[in-house]
Scaffold this active site. Structure first.
Site, PDB file in Angstrom:
ATOM      1  N   ASN A   1     -10.134  -0.658   0.433  1.00 42.34           N
ATOM      2  CA  ASN A   1      -8.671  -0.525   0.384  1.00 42.34           C
ATOM      3  C   ASN A   1      -8.185  -0.989  -0.991  1.00 42.34           C
ATOM      4  OD1 ASN A   1      -5.910  -0.788   0.650  1.00 42.34           O
ATOM      5  ND2 ASN A   1      -5.982  -1.899   2.588  1.00 42.34           N
TER       6      ASN A   1
ATOM      7  N   CYS B   1       0.821  -1.230   0.000  1.00 41.12           N
ATOM      8  CA  CYS B   1       0.000   0.000   0.000  1.00 41.12           C
ATOM      9  C   CYS B   1       0.844   1.265   0.000  1.00 41.12           C
ATOM     10  CB  CYS B   1      -0.919   0.029   1.205  1.00 41.12           C
ATOM     11  SG  CYS B   1      -1.963  -1.401   1.330  1.00 41.12           S
TER      12      CYS B   1
ATOM     13  N   HIS C   1      -3.768   6.822   3.485  1.00 39.67           N
ATOM     14  CA  HIS C   1      -4.112   5.528   2.896  1.00 39.67           C
ATOM     15  C   HIS C   1      -5.520   5.141   3.349  1.00 39.67           C
ATOM     16  CE1 HIS C   1      -4.000   1.521   1.449  1.00 39.67           C
ATOM     17  NE2 HIS C   1      -3.848   0.954   2.620  1.00 39.67           N
TER      18      HIS C   1
HETATM   19  N1  ACO Z   1     -18.250  -9.607   9.458  1.00 35.42           N
HETATM   20  C1  ACO Z   1     -18.640  -9.916  10.696  1.00 35.42           C
HETATM   21  N2  ACO Z   1     -17.780 -10.229  11.683  1.00 35.42           N
HETATM   22  C2  ACO Z   1     -16.479 -10.196  11.380  1.00 35.42           C
HETATM   23  C3  ACO Z   1     -15.991  -9.882  10.109  1.00 35.42           C
HETATM   24  C4  ACO Z   1     -16.949  -9.571   9.118  1.00 35.42           C
HETATM   25  N3  ACO Z   1     -16.589  -9.239   7.864  1.00 35.42           N
HETATM   26  N4  ACO Z   1     -14.639  -9.927  10.114  1.00 35.42           N
HETATM   27  C5  ACO Z   1     -14.279 -10.276  11.352  1.00 35.42           C
HETATM   28  N5  ACO Z   1     -15.379 -10.457  12.128  1.00 35.42           N
HETATM   29  C6  ACO Z   1     -15.471 -10.829  13.516  1.00 35.42           C
HETATM   30  C7  ACO Z   1     -14.239 -11.565  13.977  1.00 35.42           C
HETATM   31  O1  ACO Z   1     -14.341 -12.941  13.674  1.00 35.42           O
HETATM   32  C8  ACO Z   1     -14.282 -11.319  15.468  1.00 35.42           C
HETATM   33  O2  ACO Z   1     -15.177 -12.225  16.043  1.00 35.42           O
HETATM   34  P1  ACO Z   1     -14.849 -12.908  17.454  1.00 35.42           P
HETATM   35  O3  ACO Z   1     -14.770 -11.771  18.427  1.00 35.42           O
HETATM   36  O4  ACO Z   1     -16.033 -13.796  17.667  1.00 35.42           O
HETATM   37  O5  ACO Z   1     -13.551 -13.615  17.255  1.00 35.42           O
HETATM   38  C9  ACO Z   1     -14.909  -9.933  15.576  1.00 35.42           C
HETATM   39  O6  ACO Z   1     -15.522  -9.675  14.311  1.00 35.42           O
HETATM   40  C10 ACO Z   1     -13.938  -8.835  15.855  1.00 35.42           C
HETATM   41  O7  ACO Z   1     -12.809  -8.996  15.051  1.00 35.42           O
HETATM   42  P2  ACO Z   1     -11.591  -8.031  15.198  1.00 35.42           P
HETATM   43  O8  ACO Z   1     -10.459  -8.562  14.384  1.00 35.42           O
HETATM   44  O9  ACO Z   1     -11.356  -7.723  16.630  1.00 35.42           O
HETATM   45  O10 ACO Z   1     -12.202  -6.709  14.511  1.00 35.42           O
HETATM   46  P3  ACO Z   1     -11.517  -5.337  14.377  1.00 35.42           P
HETATM   47  O11 ACO Z   1     -12.317  -4.348  15.086  1.00 35.42           O
HETATM   48  O12 ACO Z   1     -10.051  -5.383  14.653  1.00 35.42           O
HETATM   49  O13 ACO Z   1     -11.693  -5.060  12.807  1.00 35.42           O
HETATM   50  C11 ACO Z   1     -10.422  -5.154  10.772  1.00 35.42           C
HETATM   51  C12 ACO Z   1     -11.117  -5.959  11.876  1.00 35.42           C
HETATM   52  C13 ACO Z   1     -11.476  -4.338  10.057  1.00 35.42           C
HETATM   53  C14 ACO Z   1      -9.775  -6.129   9.811  1.00 35.42           C
HETATM   54  C15 ACO Z   1      -9.398  -4.213  11.405  1.00 35.42           C
HETATM   55  O14 ACO Z   1      -8.590  -4.940  12.304  1.00 35.42           O
HETATM   56  C16 ACO Z   1      -8.518  -3.556  10.387  1.00 35.42           C
HETATM   57  O15 ACO Z   1      -8.939  -2.706   9.635  1.00 35.42           O
HETATM   58  N6  ACO Z   1      -7.216  -3.887  10.382  1.00 35.42           N
HETATM   59  C17 ACO Z   1      -6.253  -3.223   9.528  1.00 35.42           C
HETATM   60  C18 ACO Z   1      -6.406  -3.631   8.114  1.00 35.42           C
HETATM   61  C19 ACO Z   1      -5.467  -2.834   7.269  1.00 35.42           C
HETATM   62  O16 ACO Z   1      -5.286  -1.652   7.461  1.00 35.42           O
HETATM   63  N7  ACO Z   1      -4.815  -3.409   6.353  1.00 35.42           N
HETATM   64  C20 ACO Z   1      -3.899  -2.620   5.581  1.00 35.42           C
HETATM   65  C21 ACO Z   1      -3.334  -3.485   4.698  1.00 35.42           C
HETATM   66  S1  ACO Z   1      -2.587  -2.543   3.483  1.00 35.42           S
HETATM   67  C22 ACO Z   1      -1.843  -3.577   2.339  1.00 35.42           C
HETATM   68  O17 ACO Z   1      -0.653  -3.593   2.268  1.00 35.42           O
HETATM   69  C23 ACO Z   1      -2.715  -4.451   1.493  1.00 35.42           C
END
Ligand code: ACO
Length: 345
Positions: free
Chosen positions: A302, A132, A272
């Protein structure tokens, strides 16, 4: 020179590139595929909901490329728009740099395919892989070539077909990503600065947070690797989130410090676009007002290397920034990689 807003601020380039030329961004452009995939449609594929996706990420929809539309096609569309704004012909382009983690093929480079599609016969072409963060890495490389007088006109593209490496059975990741491309033309323009500074950073210790295990020399494609779903991206969401906020804040502060300006001088912060909560947290830590932040993650999700490139184009085309305004780009991605750039538009 005195009419240039950046002339009021310290330009770090002036210190260590005193023999170099100035370089500015003379055109930007972007392109997203026509097909829109809404949260409601994703609800039908995996166990998720529009409410969860919206509240946890801010994403409402993303664009998905057609089966016969590849990263080089998205990149070429965006490049043509940037060339049009800059009034640059294909023959004028000396160098093409495409930042992507979803090249059409492992080789040749996507930049070579774009060169052929544009008819930019004179141009050298290569890709940059910084996930990214790739667009800022590409801008910095381009600027070095222009300041050193090696090239006059460089095309930098961020382009991704992430839908080709997303595991559509994994609700943790498939809701987050989309396809698209953004591009910029960098050229020498007397008395205009373009990138005032660019900060780039990497931490290979955290390479396991976000990666694609299959398809490289470590795990070439086999029937087993396909069955084990190793040709899709994998991510530790929570840890990536924390690292993203911290790295983006550090990079942005370093870029501002180098220019000896504070956040109030920035007209538009273009972060980003991975997650609305990351954008808000970074903005808050930097002391930016909400109206300084550019946000379009709701429309595109993203798009990795394309993300800030598309956002920069939209900030310009919507009139949010005018010539002479200062823009802060700040990025984060797999690697880990991160970066920030202060641009005088
Ligand atoms: N729908 C419903 N529930 C979901 C989903 C979904 N799509 N995805 C995850 N959950 C659930 C999980 O299973 C978890 O359930 P559990 O508590 O029973 O285990 C719960 O939701 C909470 O999951 P978390 O991982 O704690 O959720 P979080 O608030 O951290 O959000 C997310 C997850 C959106 C992925 C967040 O962590 C995030 O944005 N991370 C950064 C991603 C990012 O910036 N990536 C950049 C990459 S750039 C590149 O180089 C490609």
């Amino acid at each position: 020179m005195s009419s240039s807003p950046a002339a009021k601020f310290k330009n770090p380039r002036a210190r260590y590139n005193f023999q170099g030329r100035t370089c500015s961004i003379s055109g930007v452009g972007s392109y997203v595929p026509a097909r829109i995939l809404t949260n409601a449609e994703i609800e039908k594929k995996v166990d998720t909901s529009d409410e969860w996706i919206t509240s946890r990420t801010g994403i409402k929809e993303r664009h998905i490329a057609a089966d016969d539309e590849f990263t080089s096609d998205l990149a070429t569309h965006a490049a043509r728009k940037a060339m049009q704004m800059a009034s640059v012909t294909p023959e004028q382009i000396d160098l093409i740099i495409t930042a992507t983690i979803t090249p059409d093929m492992p080789f040749p480079s996507t930049s070579c395919l774009v060169q052929q599609k544009l008819g930019a016969r004179k141009a050298a072409a290569f890709d940059v892989e910084a996930a990214c963060s790739g667009f800022i890495f590409g801008l910095e490389i381009a600027q070095q070539f222009i300041m050193s007088r090696t090239y006059d006109t460089v095309l930098v593209i961020g382009a991704e077909k992430l839908s080709s490496i997303v595991d559509w059975e994994d609700r943790n990741t498939c809701v987050l990503f989309g396809d698209g491309a953004g591009a910029a033309i960098l050229q020498n323009r007397p008395n205009a600065h373009g990138l005032l500074t660019a900060v780039m950073g990497s931490d290979g210790e955290k390479s396991g947070l976000l990666f694609m295990p299959g398809g490289g020399s470590r795990c070439p494609a086999t029937a087993n690797s396909v069955q084990a779903r190793m040709h899709f991206l994998r991510m530790e969401g929570k840890e990536t989130f924390k690292s993203a906020v911290q790295a983006m804040q550090t990079a942005a502060e370093e870029a501002l410090r180098r220019c000896e300006i504070d956040i109030t001088k920035i007209k538009c912060v273009v972060p980003h676009q991975a997650n609305r909560r990351i954008i808000d947290a970074v903005g808050e830590r930097l002391g930016a007002r909400p109206d300084q932040l550019f946000v379009n993650v709701d429309k595109y999700g993203n798009t990795s290397a394309a993300s800030v490139a598309i956002a920069l184009d939209e900030a310009v085309s919507s009139g949010r920034v005018q010539r002479g305004d200062l823009i802060l780009l700040v990025v984060f991605g797999a690697g880990l990689t991160w970066g920030a750039a202060v641009i005088e538009w």
